[in-house]
Design an enzyme around this catalytic site. Structure first.
Site, PDB file in Angstrom:
ATOM      1  N   ASP A   1       0.962  -1.087   0.111  1.00 13.73           N
ATOM      2  CA  ASP A   1      -0.162   0.053   0.061  1.00 13.73           C
ATOM      3  C   ASP A   1       0.627   1.237  -0.125  1.00 13.73           C
ATOM      4  OD1 ASP A   1      -1.041   0.401   3.359  1.00 13.73           O
ATOM      5  OD2 ASP A   1       0.662  -0.656   2.243  1.00 13.73           O
TER       6      ASP A   1
ATOM      7  N   ASN B   1      -2.427   3.358   3.244  1.00 10.49           N
ATOM      8  CA  ASN B   1      -1.740   4.124   3.917  1.00 10.49           C
ATOM      9  C   ASN B   1      -3.016   5.238   3.045  1.00 10.49           C
ATOM     10  OD1 ASN B   1      -0.075   3.859   5.388  1.00 10.49           O
ATOM     11  ND2 ASN B   1       1.220   1.932   3.287  1.00 10.49           N
TER      12      ASN B   1
ATOM     13  N   THR C   1       2.840  -6.041   2.874  1.00 11.88           N
ATOM     14  CA  THR C   1       3.967  -4.284   3.753  1.00 11.88           C
ATOM     15  C   THR C   1       2.138  -4.068   3.763  1.00 11.88           C
ATOM     16  OG1 THR C   1       4.025  -3.563   1.650  1.00 11.88           O
ATOM     17  CG2 THR C   1       5.550  -5.477   3.087  1.00 11.88           C
TER      18      THR C   1
ATOM     19  N   PHE D   1      -0.901  -0.353  11.648  1.00 13.30           N
ATOM     20  CA  PHE D   1      -1.643  -0.085  11.057  1.00 13.30           C
ATOM     21  C   PHE D   1      -2.479  -1.310  10.350  1.00 13.30           C
ATOM     22  CE2 PHE D   1      -3.466   3.078   8.449  1.00 13.30           C
ATOM     23  CZ  PHE D   1      -3.541   3.095   7.058  1.00 13.30           C
ATOM     24  N   ASN D   2      -1.318  -1.967   9.904  1.00 13.55           N
ATOM     25  CA  ASN D   2      -1.715  -2.747   8.677  1.00 13.55           C
ATOM     26  C   ASN D   2      -2.709  -3.652   8.697  1.00 13.55           C
ATOM     27  OD1 ASN D   2      -0.314  -1.883   6.601  1.00 13.55           O
ATOM     28  ND2 ASN D   2       1.182  -3.298   7.366  1.00 13.55           N
TER      29      ASN D   2
ATOM     30  N   ASP E   1       8.774  -1.722   6.112  1.00 18.66           N
ATOM     31  CA  ASP E   1       8.725  -2.314   4.934  1.00 18.66           C
ATOM     32  C   ASP E   1       9.267  -3.932   4.291  1.00 18.66           C
ATOM     33  OD1 ASP E   1       5.743  -0.780   3.985  1.00 18.66           O
ATOM     34  OD2 ASP E   1       5.956  -2.283   5.625  1.00 18.66           O
TER      35      ASP E   1
END
Ligand code: RIB
Ligand code: CA
Length: 313
Positions: A11, A41, A127, A169-170, A244
């Site tokens: 992303d 993102n 990622t 976040f992910n 990442d």
């Protein structure tokens, strides 16, 4: 040595962008079957464009790029423009890339590519939020035995969360997708914040990248300079974490990292701890280990590898 077949799901995001450049600079070691973009993102229309821009920058017009899911499986999309900027890769000279987007949906590419592969043939490198990978597993469960391993960036344990006190976040963006992936039964190598927060782009390391007198070197330096400012202010550290690219570095030089084989579960019920990676570090639950949890890195070695490879493009 034959190149390892991989599919990257990302992303972009500046750290995804640097990850793509590192992967593109390793054609002898990595056979990139395709790159799939997911919303994370920034929205999907930008993440897929940014993936194409990075392949164009790296001169890797041979790699097919696919757009995938524009939102998580269940929850609403959360984006991170405050970190990455409105374009997702602020710091880079945005333009319409010459590389076309493939017509096929990323989930269909993942299914078709894996179904045409031998068992345990393809390594997945996600990622971003895990929506595309989870949707492919749900759509066609027969792809699971075709996966060699999943080397992903996501999660947090000792470091705590970066998006809520308990969630990275992910995983937070699509916790249900993460639950599907971590429960799929194939080996997972998880680069969580415990390790990526030890990979800081210090002023000295950023300067070394800035000394690469090429389009790629200048672009990487400019993107990292923009990207770093948010986390330097947030954490008060000398440089921001470079999340990442740790996944690709692991594939190129696994000896740079230390892992522990543990069970990792994903919180999908509590709103307060939604997206937490519950890492059973001491084996107290008796759940069978499903993840190689990465907890340490030779940061100098990582930046040596990254800088040397970026200079090759
Ligand atoms: O929490 C960091 C992760 O979320 C990185 O992959 C970054 O690119 C964002 O996707
Ligand atoms: Ca990312």
């Amino acid at each position: 040595m034959t190149a390892k077949p991989i599919i990257i799901d990302c992303d972009p995001g500046q750290d995804d962008a640097i990850m793509l450049l590192l992967a593109a600079a390793a054609p002898a070691e990595l056979d990139i079957l395709g790159i799939t973009a997911v919303a994370g993102n920034v929205p999907l229309a930008l993440t897929e464009r940014n993936a194409r821009l990075m392949c164009e920058l790296a001169g890797r017009t041979d790699i097919p790029i696919f757009a995938g899911c524009s939102r998580p499986m269940v929850r609403d999309l959360i984006t991170a423009e405050e970190v990455h900027g409105r374009t997702g890769i602020d710091g880079y000279d945005i333009h319409e890339p010459a590389i076309p987007l493939q017509e096929k949906h990323a989930v269909d590419f993942l299914v078709d590519c894996l179904m045409s592969s031998e068992d345990q043939a393809v390594t997945l490198v996600p990622t971003g939020p895990l929506t595309n990978v989870a949707m492919a597993i749900v759509k066609e469960p027969r792809i699971v035995p075709k996966i060699n391993e999943i080397v992903l960036m996501g999660g947090a344990f000792r470091e705590g969360g970066n998006s809520t006190p308990s969630a990275e976040f992910n995983i937070l963006v699509d916790p249900h997708a993460a639950h599907v992936v971590f429960a799929c039964g194939r080996p997972i190598v998880a680069m969580g914040l415990d390790v990526t927060h030890k990979a800081l782009t210090t002023k000295q390391r950023l300067a070394a990248i800035g000394e690469i007198d090429t389009r790629v070197g200048r672009a990487a330096h400019a993107m990292l300079e923009f990207y770093d400012r948010h986390d330097i202010e947030k954490y008060g550290t000398d440089g921001g974490p470079l999340h990442d690219p740790c996944t690709i570095a692991y594939l190129l030089e696994p000896g740079l990292f230390k892992t522990k084989h543990v069970h990792v579960g994903i919180e999908i019920n509590s709103e307060q701890t939604m997206g937490e990676t519950t890492v059973d570090y001491w084996g107290v639950t008796k759940h069978a280990p499903n993840t190689h949890w990465v907890h340490d890195i030779d940061a100098e070695g990582f930046y040596r590898l990254l800088t040397e490879r970026l200079a090759r493009l």
